[in-house]
Scaffold this motif. Structure first.
Motif, PDB file in Angstrom:
ATOM      1  N   THR A 290       0.834  -1.201   0.000  1.00  0.00           N
ATOM      2  CA  THR A 290       0.000   0.000   0.000  1.00  0.00           C
ATOM      3  C   THR A 290       0.869   1.252   0.000  1.00  0.00           C
ATOM      4  OG1 THR A 290      -1.711  -1.192   1.205  1.00  0.00           O
ATOM      5  CG2 THR A 290      -1.877   1.190   1.176  1.00  0.00           C
ATOM      6  N   LEU A 291       2.025   1.197   0.648  1.00  0.00           N
ATOM      7  CA  LEU A 291       2.941   2.338   0.622  1.00  0.00           C
ATOM      8  C   LEU A 291       3.439   2.584  -0.803  1.00  0.00           C
ATOM      9  CD1 LEU A 291       4.491   4.456   2.271  1.00  0.00           C
ATOM     10  CD2 LEU A 291       6.315   2.766   2.571  1.00  0.00           C
ATOM     11  N   THR A 292       3.762   1.496  -1.515  1.00  0.00           N
ATOM     12  CA  THR A 292       4.163   1.625  -2.922  1.00  0.00           C
ATOM     13  C   THR A 292       3.044   2.228  -3.750  1.00  0.00           C
ATOM     14  OG1 THR A 292       5.615  -0.304  -2.691  1.00  0.00           O
ATOM     15  CG2 THR A 292       4.999   0.343  -4.928  1.00  0.00           C
ATOM     16  N   SER A 293       1.820   1.778  -3.524  1.00  0.00           N
ATOM     17  CA  SER A 293       0.676   2.315  -4.256  1.00  0.00           C
ATOM     18  C   SER A 293       0.463   3.791  -3.935  1.00  0.00           C
ATOM     19  CB  SER A 293      -0.591   1.527  -3.912  1.00  0.00           C
ATOM     20  OG  SER A 293      -0.432   0.169  -4.222  1.00  0.00           O
ATOM     21  N   PHE A 294       0.671   4.161  -2.680  1.00  0.00           N
ATOM     22  CA  PHE A 294       0.513   5.555  -2.265  1.00  0.00           C
ATOM     23  C   PHE A 294       1.455   6.460  -3.058  1.00  0.00           C
ATOM     24  CE2 PHE A 294       1.339   9.241   0.367  1.00  0.00           C
ATOM     25  CZ  PHE A 294       0.102   9.550   0.921  1.00  0.00           C
ATOM     26  N   ILE A 295       2.709   6.045  -3.166  1.00  0.00           N
ATOM     27  CA  ILE A 295       3.699   6.829  -3.910  1.00  0.00           C
ATOM     28  C   ILE A 295       3.350   6.864  -5.389  1.00  0.00           C
ATOM     29  CG2 ILE A 295       6.139   6.927  -4.580  1.00  0.00           C
ATOM     30  CD1 ILE A 295       6.768   5.575  -1.858  1.00  0.00           C
ATOM     31  N   PHE A 296       2.953   5.721  -5.927  1.00  0.00           N
ATOM     32  CA  PHE A 296       2.639   5.619  -7.351  1.00  0.00           C
ATOM     33  C   PHE A 296       1.528   6.586  -7.752  1.00  0.00           C
ATOM     34  CE2 PHE A 296      -0.078   3.777 -10.643  1.00  0.00           C
ATOM     35  CZ  PHE A 296       0.821   3.554 -11.661  1.00  0.00           C
ATOM     36  N   PHE A 297       0.436   6.573  -7.017  1.00  0.00           N
ATOM     37  CA  PHE A 297      -0.691   7.428  -7.391  1.00  0.00           C
ATOM     38  C   PHE A 297      -0.403   8.895  -7.123  1.00  0.00           C
ATOM     39  CE2 PHE A 297      -2.855   3.274  -6.877  1.00  0.00           C
ATOM     40  CZ  PHE A 297      -3.348   3.171  -8.167  1.00  0.00           C
ATOM     41  N   ASN A 298       0.455   9.179  -6.162  1.00  0.00           N
ATOM     42  CA  ASN A 298       0.898  10.564  -5.970  1.00  0.00           C
ATOM     43  C   ASN A 298       1.639  11.072  -7.206  1.00  0.00           C
ATOM     44  OD1 ASN A 298      -0.176  11.026  -3.449  1.00  0.00           O
ATOM     45  ND2 ASN A 298       1.775  11.584  -2.508  1.00  0.00           N
ATOM     46  N   LYS A 299       2.507  10.236  -7.761  1.00  0.00           N
ATOM     47  CA  LYS A 299       3.271  10.633  -8.948  1.00  0.00           C
ATOM     48  C   LYS A 299       2.353  10.845 -10.148  1.00  0.00           C
ATOM     49  CE  LYS A 299       7.639   8.415  -7.647  1.00  0.00           C
ATOM     50  NZ  LYS A 299       8.632   7.371  -8.001  1.00  0.00           N
ATOM     51  N   VAL A 300       1.367   9.973 -10.287  1.00  0.00           N
ATOM     52  CA  VAL A 300       0.413  10.145 -11.377  1.00  0.00           C
ATOM     53  C   VAL A 300      -0.268  11.506 -11.274  1.00  0.00           C
ATOM     54  CG1 VAL A 300      -1.773   9.310 -12.340  1.00  0.00           C
ATOM     55  CG2 VAL A 300       0.001   7.682 -11.697  1.00  0.00           C
ATOM     56  N   GLU A 301      -0.656  11.854 -10.073  1.00  0.00           N
ATOM     57  CA  GLU A 301      -1.353  13.130  -9.867  1.00  0.00           C
ATOM     58  C   GLU A 301      -0.432  14.314 -10.140  1.00  0.00           C
ATOM     59  OE1 GLU A 301      -4.258  15.138  -6.457  1.00  0.00           O
ATOM     60  OE2 GLU A 301      -3.397  13.135  -6.176  1.00  0.00           O
ATOM     61  N   ILE A 302       0.833  14.210  -9.727  1.00  0.00           N
ATOM     62  CA  ILE A 302       1.783  15.313  -9.956  1.00  0.00           C
ATOM     63  C   ILE A 302       1.998  15.553 -11.445  1.00  0.00           C
ATOM     64  CG2 ILE A 302       4.209  15.978  -9.709  1.00  0.00           C
ATOM     65  CD1 ILE A 302       4.147  14.579  -6.960  1.00  0.00           C
ATOM     66  N   VAL A 303       2.258  14.473 -12.199  1.00  0.00           N
ATOM     67  CA  VAL A 303       2.502  14.621 -13.642  1.00  0.00           C
ATOM     68  C   VAL A 303       1.268  15.178 -14.344  1.00  0.00           C
ATOM     69  CG1 VAL A 303       3.038  13.381 -15.767  1.00  0.00           C
ATOM     70  CG2 VAL A 303       4.225  12.789 -13.664  1.00  0.00           C
ATOM     71  N   SER A 304       0.114  14.698 -13.954  1.00  0.00           N
ATOM     72  CA  SER A 304      -1.112  15.179 -14.588  1.00  0.00           C
ATOM     73  C   SER A 304      -1.306  16.673 -14.337  1.00  0.00           C
ATOM     74  CB  SER A 304      -2.314  14.394 -14.067  1.00  0.00           C
ATOM     75  OG  SER A 304      -2.189  13.027 -14.374  1.00  0.00           O
ATOM     76  N   MET A 305      -1.049  17.102 -13.118  1.00  0.00           N
ATOM     77  CA  MET A 305      -1.222  18.523 -12.786  1.00  0.00           C
ATOM     78  C   MET A 305      -0.209  19.397 -13.525  1.00  0.00           C
ATOM     79  SD  MET A 305      -1.957  18.068  -8.693  1.00  0.00           S
ATOM     80  CE  MET A 305      -2.284  19.789  -8.320  1.00  0.00           C
TER      81      MET A 305
END
Length: 795
Positions: A290-305
């Motif tokens: 879940t920690l890996t998933s937390f980081i992964f989806f954070n990165k997706v959101e950063i790139v999208s923004m």
């Protein structure tokens, strides 16, 4: 469905515990007859295809994370996730799942993830025993709390209960306040207990806890707790690094506060995972998924923004390509793009395509030409990483750009030549950068990934471009190091030898994949001879690279290559190396033996004849393998076959000559004037007669020059004689050429005149001789090879 509430990305967890993007679509919940139940359906927004069809099982544990994620497991080692664009859509689907399972939507997990054996044990326990009661959050109870957290990690159901307890009444925040107290009092025992507690809470693997622990108010206290590992004599200074050493640099000011906070959070959580937490054991490897998933989806959101902020990207590129930009500022911009490209790997395919196309349109490739030529090693390394992302994403895009360059720039500053020069000039003793760049070059020149565009010419045009503008730059170190085999000492330097080995590896790849272009280059530059100079290198790995290059050439079984090798006596340096190596049984010996074994097994006749004729005396003493005796055997077999074929041909010539003499009377008839005329017969009834031909040749040596035989386009010989009435008037000799010899003339009335000197024997108007090109070639080869049959190497 067009509303954005239901817009989702579908992810699956791969074997490396990384999330793979399966596409974007719209989700709905509906009854599926085939599955006999309410199911989640996701249809792709691009073409309406079905991305996901999953029945909502009453026993499946669904988990809601970060308000926009729903995660569950459908089978062992098959995890799924739906990432919603909007929180409202996530809540809507979550309510539907809870409705099917009869759960309260306020929960963040619908089922306890336990196996059957544990469930059975759980049912046998008293009702109150599975409730986790946390001790009061006090300094004196820290040891008790740490023991409790550690004890539940082996039980999935107890982990769930503990997570629920920790989230109630702000318990985690109270614990982190105790950390500040313990640190102020320098209470090492309490700090060690807090380390165990925080580490155990992270292993609970609950997104809801992470949201609390990684908030701006708590994350530095979490890092502080993790500094006091009981196994360390002195605590680590992670907070000092994060607050003082690791500075957040905004290359262009970020005005969005939410984006800035997300970047800070992602960096710090990544630091906790990669640096602070110890490598998990085999039994703990799934605890941090879940920690890996937390980081992964954070990165997706950063790139999208960032990608949606066109003004920001435009400003970054403007400063990157501005000549007035200071080197330090350009360095920061390049490092930003490196991180940006790294984060982009989390995007779904279509969004990643749009991302790199945006960078290309803004001019990322011309900008790379500038920064890759800078003296700063860090900048060049970052530019190389960016270039690798671009090549991995679309080699065709890079090829299209570089092919347009010669029209507007010099050869020396072409992007690919800049890459080659950086590879050649890599000062790293390990040649790490050179190896990376060589891999990128190989990707660019690999025909396998040259997807034919509309005009079907990418492969032809790019390879022509590469060999015209770039190959000469790539081979400069190789040609410079092999000018003179007696005086080339540079290739004995380990750095130069490693570089030459890389270049040879790329050239060997070209031999296998480029055929025509590399063949022309090797012939024109006499490249194989230069490469084989390296067989004398004291570095065995470099000699093996040179041998591998020759082996790949011979492996093509191309007679153009074979004639080039024979004409240049290019086996000589290989055989000298074999003889110099003596009886040592090593890799070099085995590789050379394998080369000759391949020639024997494939029965490459031209090379076998050359080797035996020139080098067998030097090789016949090698008896620990049967390779060279086998080559000799092949050679003798071929000589016997050629002799037998020649004897058969001579026998046929003689037989045909006798047959022609015996049947001569039957083939002739006389006209009214008593002249002998040959019957018209099909050409195939006139086999070539070696004896007849030799007899005709002797007669013609004393005749007029006009009577010499002339070879026709089909390979047969054509004779013309003036005494043949059929030849003169076109009868009985339609395929014959009219005689123009002074000994023949037509009468004024058109009737044929008699020959002034009739031939001693009747001859034909046209003699169709059967041509045997194979036999003639073999005789020529025997004549050419005979002077070279003495060995050129001493035994």
């Amino acid at each position: 469905m067009s509303d954005t509430r239901r817009r989702v990305k579908v992810y699956t967890l791969n074997e490396d515990r990384q999330w793979d993007d399966r596409g974007t679509g719209h989700v709905s919940s509906t009854f599926v007859e085939r599955l006999k139940g309410i199911s989640l359906l996701v249809r792709a927004e691009s073409d309406g295809s079905l991305l996901l069809e999953s029945k909502i099982s009453p026993n499946t544990a669904y988990q809601k994370q970060q308000d926009t994620l729903i995660v569950w497991s459908e089978a062992e080692n098959y995890d799924l996730a739906l990432s919603f664009q909007e929180k409202a859509g996530c809540d809507e689907i979550w309510e539907k799942i809870c409705q099917v399972q009869g759960k309260d939507p306020a929960l963040e997990i619908t089922q306890d993830p336990i196996d059957e054996s544990e469930e059975e044990r759980f049912e046998e326990m008293p009702e109150t025993s599975h409730l986790v009661e946390l001790p009061p959050c006090e300094l004196a109870r820290l040891e008790e709390i740490a023991d409790l957290v550690t004890s539940v990690l082996s039980s999935p159901i107890r982990r769930e209960k503990l997570a629920l307890a920790l989230m109630s009444e702000g318990y985690m925040k109270k614990l982190l306040q105790l950390f500040q107290v313990c640190e102020d009092l320098d209470n090492r025992e309490g700090l060690h207990h807090l380390y165990e507690i925080v580490r155990g809470v992270l292993f609970l693997n609950k997104a809801a806890l992470f949201e609390v622990m990684f908030s701006d108010d708590c994350i530095m206290d979490v890092v502080g707790c993790l500094e006091f590992d009981p196994s360390l004599v002195q605590p680590k200074k992670h907070r000092e690094f994060l607050t003082k050493t690791a500075k957040f640099k905004e290359v262009i000011p970020i005005t969005d506060s939410e984006l800035r906070q997300k970047i800070h959070q992602t960096y710090r959580v990544q630091y906790i995972q990669d640096i602070i937490l110890p490598t998990p054991s085999v039994f703990e490897e799934n605890f941090l998924s879940t920690l890996t998933s937390f980081i992964f989806f954070n990165k997706v959101e950063i790139v999208s923004m960032l990608q949606e902020d066109e003004k920001f990207l435009t400003e970054v590129f403007a400063q990157l390509t501005d000549e007035a930009t200071e080197d330090c500022k350009r360095r920061e911009l390049v490092n930003f793009f490196k991180e940006f490209c790294a984060f982009s790997q989390t995007l779904q395919p279509q969004n990643r395509d749009a991302f790199f196309k945006t960078l290309a349109n803004l001019g990322i490739l011309p900008a790379l030409e500038i920064v890759m030529g800078m003296d700063d090693l860090q900048v060049r390394a970052a530019a190389t990483d960016i270039f690798s992302y671009l090549v991995e994403f679309s080699p065709s895009m890079v090829r299209e750009f570089v092919m347009q360059e010669p029209q507007q720039t010099d050869d020396d500053v072409l992007l690919i030549n800049v890459v080659i020069k950086q590879m050649i000039c890599d000062s790293d003793p390990e040649l790490g950068g050179a190896v990376q760049l060589m891999g990128l070059l190989r990707t660019l020149i690999d025909p396998e990934n040259m997807l034919a565009p509309t005009n079907k010419t990418e492969k032809t045009e790019f390879l022509s471009f590469f060999y015209k503008y770039c190959m000469q730059v790539l081979t400069v170190p190789l040609l410079a190091s092999t000018v003179d085999e007696k005086n080339c000492k540079d290739n004995n330097k380990i750095l130069t030898a490693q570089l030459l080995a890389l270049i040879l590896e790329l050239l060997t790849f070209c031999v296998e994949h480029h055929t025509y272009h590399i063949k022309t280059y090797i012939m024109n530059k006499d490249l194989l001879r230069r490469v084989l100079v390296l067989m004398n290198s004291k570095h065995t790995f470099l000699a093996l690279c040179a041998l591998r290059f020759m082996r790949r050439i011979i492996g093509q079984k191309d007679e153009y290559y074979n004639r080039y090798i024979v004409k240049g006596n290019l086996f000589e340096p290989v055989i000298n190396t074999l003889l110099d190596n003596g009886t040592r049984y090593n890799l070099l010996n085995s590789a050379i033996i394998e080369l000759f074994e391949f020639i024997k097994v494939e029965d490459i006749k031209s090379l076998i004849a050359h080797i035996i004729d020139n080098y067998y005396k030097a090789l016949e003493s090698i008896e620990y393998v049967q390779t060279f005796k086998g080559l000799k055997g092949r050679y003798e077999q071929e000589k016997d076959r050629q002799t037998l074929r020649l004897n058969r041909s001579v026998s046929r010539y003689r037989r045909d000559a006798r047959t022609l003499d015996e049947d001569e009377d039957e083939e002739m008839w006389f006209n009214e004037d008593g002249e002998a005329i040959e019957k018209s017969r099909p050409e195939e009834e006139f086999p070539e007669s070696f004896g007849k031909y030799m007899e005709a040749k002797k007669v013609k040596e004393s005749d007029n020059k006009e009577n010499f035989p002339k070879r026709t386009p089909t390979g047969s010989f054509k004779f013309t004689f003036s005494h043949s009435a059929g030849a003169a008037n076109g009868t009985n000799g339609a395929n014959c050429k009219p005689a123009t010899s002074p000994t023949s003339a037509a009468s004024p009335n058109g009737s044929p005149a008699k020959s002034a000197t009739p031939p001693a024997t009747p001859v034909t108007a046209m003699v169709g001789l059967v041509d045997y090109p194979d036999d003639e070639d073999e005789e020529d080869e025997d004549e050419e090879q005979s002077p070279r049959k003495r060995p050129r190497l001493g035994s």
